[in-house]
Design an enzyme around this catalytic site. Sequence first.
Site, PDB file in Angstrom:
ATOM      1  N   HIS A  83     -38.038  11.809 -10.263  1.00  0.00           N
ATOM      2  CA  HIS A  83     -37.013  12.020  -9.240  1.00  0.00           C
ATOM      3  C   HIS A  83     -37.358  11.064  -8.105  1.00  0.00           C
ATOM      4  CE1 HIS A  83     -34.550  13.571  -6.059  1.00  0.00           C
ATOM      5  NE2 HIS A  83     -35.593  13.989  -5.368  1.00  0.00           N
ATOM      6  N   ARG A  93     -41.293   9.635  -1.349  1.00  0.00           N
ATOM      7  CA  ARG A  93     -41.631  10.999  -1.769  1.00  0.00           C
ATOM      8  C   ARG A  93     -43.100  11.092  -2.166  1.00  0.00           C
ATOM      9  NH1 ARG A  93     -36.725   9.536  -3.668  1.00  0.00           N
ATOM     10  NH2 ARG A  93     -34.923  10.920  -3.397  1.00  0.00           N
ATOM     11  N   ASP A 136     -30.394  13.451  -8.980  1.00  0.00           N
ATOM     12  CA  ASP A 136     -30.118  12.011  -9.156  1.00  0.00           C
ATOM     13  C   ASP A 136     -28.951  11.816 -10.137  1.00  0.00           C
ATOM     14  OD1 ASP A 136     -33.348  10.785  -8.560  1.00  0.00           O
ATOM     15  OD2 ASP A 136     -32.933  12.883  -9.009  1.00  0.00           O
ATOM     16  N   VAL A 169     -38.957  22.406  -5.901  1.00  0.00           N
ATOM     17  CA  VAL A 169     -38.052  21.483  -5.213  1.00  0.00           C
ATOM     18  C   VAL A 169     -38.840  20.552  -4.287  1.00  0.00           C
ATOM     19  CG1 VAL A 169     -36.013  21.319  -3.710  1.00  0.00           C
ATOM     20  CG2 VAL A 169     -36.225  23.247  -5.278  1.00  0.00           C
ATOM     21  N   THR A 177     -32.013  15.644   3.577  1.00  0.00           N
ATOM     22  CA  THR A 177     -30.909  15.900   2.651  1.00  0.00           C
ATOM     23  C   THR A 177     -30.909  17.396   2.354  1.00  0.00           C
ATOM     24  OG1 THR A 177     -32.309  15.552   0.710  1.00  0.00           O
ATOM     25  CG2 THR A 177     -31.142  13.632   1.535  1.00  0.00           C
ATOM     26  N   ARG A 214     -25.755  12.380  -8.399  1.00  0.00           N
ATOM     27  CA  ARG A 214     -25.420  11.213  -7.557  1.00  0.00           C
ATOM     28  C   ARG A 214     -24.865  10.082  -8.434  1.00  0.00           C
ATOM     29  NH1 ARG A 214     -30.981  11.981  -4.099  1.00  0.00           N
ATOM     30  NH2 ARG A 214     -30.069  13.139  -2.363  1.00  0.00           N
TER      31      ARG A 214
HETATM   32  N1  LIG Z   1     -36.377  17.699  -5.055  1.00  0.00           N
HETATM   33  C1  LIG Z   1     -35.349  17.314  -4.313  1.00  0.00           C
HETATM   34  O1  LIG Z   1     -34.363  16.784  -4.819  1.00  0.00           O
HETATM   35  C2  LIG Z   1     -35.413  17.549  -2.839  1.00  0.00           C
HETATM   36  C3  LIG Z   1     -36.603  17.916  -2.286  1.00  0.00           C
HETATM   37  N2  LIG Z   1     -36.702  18.139  -0.953  1.00  0.00           N
HETATM   38  C4  LIG Z   1     -38.023  18.493  -0.462  1.00  0.00           C
HETATM   39  O2  LIG Z   1     -38.052  19.861  -0.081  1.00  0.00           O
HETATM   40  C5  LIG Z   1     -39.094  20.035   0.876  1.00  0.00           C
HETATM   41  C6  LIG Z   1     -38.546  20.804   2.076  1.00  0.00           C
HETATM   42  O3  LIG Z   1     -37.597  20.011   2.768  1.00  0.00           O
HETATM   43  P1  LIG Z   1     -36.748  20.608   3.986  1.00  0.00           P
HETATM   44  O4  LIG Z   1     -36.184  21.932   3.611  1.00  0.00           O
HETATM   45  O5  LIG Z   1     -35.846  19.547   4.463  1.00  0.00           O
HETATM   46  O6  LIG Z   1     -37.916  20.818   5.046  1.00  0.00           O
HETATM   47  P2  LIG Z   1     -37.959  21.873   6.266  1.00  0.00           P
HETATM   48  O7  LIG Z   1     -39.016  21.344   7.179  1.00  0.00           O
HETATM   49  O8  LIG Z   1     -36.595  22.135   6.795  1.00  0.00           O
HETATM   50  O9  LIG Z   1     -38.455  23.202   5.550  1.00  0.00           O
HETATM   51  C7  LIG Z   1     -39.710  23.315   4.992  1.00  0.00           C
HETATM   52  C8  LIG Z   1     -40.212  24.700   5.338  1.00  0.00           C
HETATM   53  O10 LIG Z   1     -41.428  24.930   4.629  1.00  0.00           O
HETATM   54  C9  LIG Z   1     -42.156  25.841   5.427  1.00  0.00           C
HETATM   55  N3  LIG Z   1     -43.547  25.931   4.995  1.00  0.00           N
HETATM   56  C10 LIG Z   1     -44.542  25.036   5.162  1.00  0.00           C
HETATM   57  N4  LIG Z   1     -45.686  25.505   4.646  1.00  0.00           N
HETATM   58  C11 LIG Z   1     -45.421  26.725   4.125  1.00  0.00           C
HETATM   59  C12 LIG Z   1     -46.191  27.731   3.453  1.00  0.00           C
HETATM   60  N5  LIG Z   1     -47.499  27.538   3.209  1.00  0.00           N
HETATM   61  N6  LIG Z   1     -45.591  28.864   3.074  1.00  0.00           N
HETATM   62  C13 LIG Z   1     -44.272  29.065   3.321  1.00  0.00           C
HETATM   63  N7  LIG Z   1     -43.496  28.152   3.952  1.00  0.00           N
HETATM   64  C14 LIG Z   1     -44.057  27.012   4.345  1.00  0.00           C
HETATM   65  C15 LIG Z   1     -41.993  25.273   6.841  1.00  0.00           C
HETATM   66  O11 LIG Z   1     -42.338  26.223   7.831  1.00  0.00           O
HETATM   67  C16 LIG Z   1     -40.516  24.904   6.839  1.00  0.00           C
HETATM   68  O12 LIG Z   1     -39.692  25.931   7.353  1.00  0.00           O
HETATM   69  C17 LIG Z   1     -39.606  18.634   1.222  1.00  0.00           C
HETATM   70  O13 LIG Z   1     -40.770  18.356   0.471  1.00  0.00           O
HETATM   71  C18 LIG Z   1     -38.467  17.731   0.771  1.00  0.00           C
HETATM   72  O14 LIG Z   1     -38.875  16.421   0.501  1.00  0.00           O
HETATM   73  C19 LIG Z   1     -35.625  18.071  -0.121  1.00  0.00           C
HETATM   74  C20 LIG Z   1     -34.392  17.698  -0.631  1.00  0.00           C
HETATM   75  C21 LIG Z   1     -34.199  17.376  -2.020  1.00  0.00           C
HETATM   76  C1  LIG Z   2     -35.208  14.351  -0.429  1.00  0.00           C
HETATM   77  C2  LIG Z   2     -34.897  14.101  -1.836  1.00  0.00           C
HETATM   78  O1  LIG Z   2     -35.757  14.117  -2.686  1.00  0.00           O
HETATM   79  C3  LIG Z   2     -33.541  13.799  -2.216  1.00  0.00           C
HETATM   80  O2  LIG Z   2     -32.582  14.106  -1.496  1.00  0.00           O
HETATM   81  O3  LIG Z   2     -33.375  13.171  -3.272  1.00  0.00           O
END
Ligand SMILES: NC(=O)C1=CN([C@@H]2O[C@H](COP(=O)(O)OP(=O)(O)OC[C@H]3O[C@@H](n4cnc5c(N)ncnc54)[C@H](O)[C@@H]3O)[C@@H](O)[C@H]2O)C=CC1
Ligand SMILES: CC(=O)C(=O)O
Length: 309
Positions: A161, A74, A134, A104, A225, A137
């Site tokens: 995280h 990450r 976490d 997120v 995820t 999980r």
């Molecule tokens: N904190 C957590 O527990 C988790 C965090 N994440 C994080 O969430 C983020 C997104 O993951 P996903 O949804 O799988 O990715 P994804 O690629 O499916 O979606 C991300 C979206 O952000 C959009 N985007 C990019 N730049 C942008 C901007 N300037 N303005 C508006 N939209 C914009 C993209 O076009 C894309 O549709 C990642 O950083 C991932 O690591 C994902 C799962 C869990």
């Molecule tokens: C992608 C992420 O941060 C998670 O699923 O924990």
Amino acid sequence: MACAYSLLQKGLVGELVLADVMKDKLKGEVMDLQHGGAYQHGRIVECDDDYEASRNSDICIIAAGVRQQDGETRLQLADRNRDVLKHIIPPLVAKSPNTVILMVSNPVDIMTYIAWQLSGLPANRVLGSGTFLDSSRFRTLIGQELDVNASSVHAWIVGEHGDSSVPVWSSVNIAGVHLDTSHSANFDKIHERVVSAAYDVIKLKQKGYLCPYQSRFLPHRQGYTNWAIGSAVSTLCGIILQNQQRVVPVSTYVKGVHGIDESVFLSLPCVLGSRGVERILHQPLDDKELQSLQSSAKNLWAVQKDIKF
Ligand SMILES: NC(=O)C1=CN([C@@H]2O[C@H](COP(=O)(O)OP(=O)(O)OC[C@H]3O[C@@H](n4cnc5c(N)ncnc54)[C@H](O)[C@@H]3O)[C@@H](O)[C@H]2O)C=CC1
Ligand SMILES: CC(=O)C(=O)O
């Protein structure tokens, strides 16, 4: 999209505004959600780059940006997602100056710090989903080991995280009964499985495979995820929107707490309500847990200190 879907299924929002730089994808996702309109409540609205449609939002959830490739950590996403936040946070907050920001995007603790800096909001109104996921999980895996529902397992993961997260084994209990982890070697592995959870899911979901029905090889696609974070985020939104004052582990500004000297956000038990983080609860930690928490803060700082705004 999993966050959006979970919010709609729980009936938590009157209006849900979605924004994305990929306009066709956004239009398709909004249409797809709207087509379930007969079976769910909540108006779904597509937002332009000016964020006008999001004016006066109670909560802004930021899940934009890049995600980990197979094996990527990450923390390696920090610079790329900082640039994304620079485009989003200032115009978004200009339209909703009283909002709570729920981060997120990863690395979520560092992104929460950056969002706080870019937003000019008080620290309590900018939080990250942090170790709320976490901890779920952790509780699920302990529950599976003991054949008990995760909701009856009282267990906390604090800190970053991700890779330097800290399991608070000293206070794990079920119905007030402290867990004796000595009788099962499986308990040793549980925190390792929490840390590797995202890596494992990403690897498994991206595999190409031979489809038996079409007799052709369906190619590899990028893993991710989504369902668990969707549930976690909608639960946090419910707590905020309904001012529930529930105590949950979320990423908050922790300098000065538990001997942490660094200017970082990481997860500790927080009372959460409509103003965001109302206060941090001081959770007793044993020496090892305290040391691990302080070292988690140092890990985050080591990456965060070099990030230029
Ligand atoms: N904190 C957590 O527990 C988790 C965090 N994440 C994080 O969430 C983020 C997104 O993951 P996903 O949804 O799988 O990715 P994804 O690629 O499916 O979606 C991300 C979206 O952000 C959009 N985007 C990019 N730049 C942008 C901007 N300037 N303005 C508006 N939209 C914009 C993209 O076009 C894309 O549709 C990642 O950083 C991932 O690591 C994902 C799962 C869990
Ligand atoms: C992608 C992420 O941060 C998670 O699923 O924990």
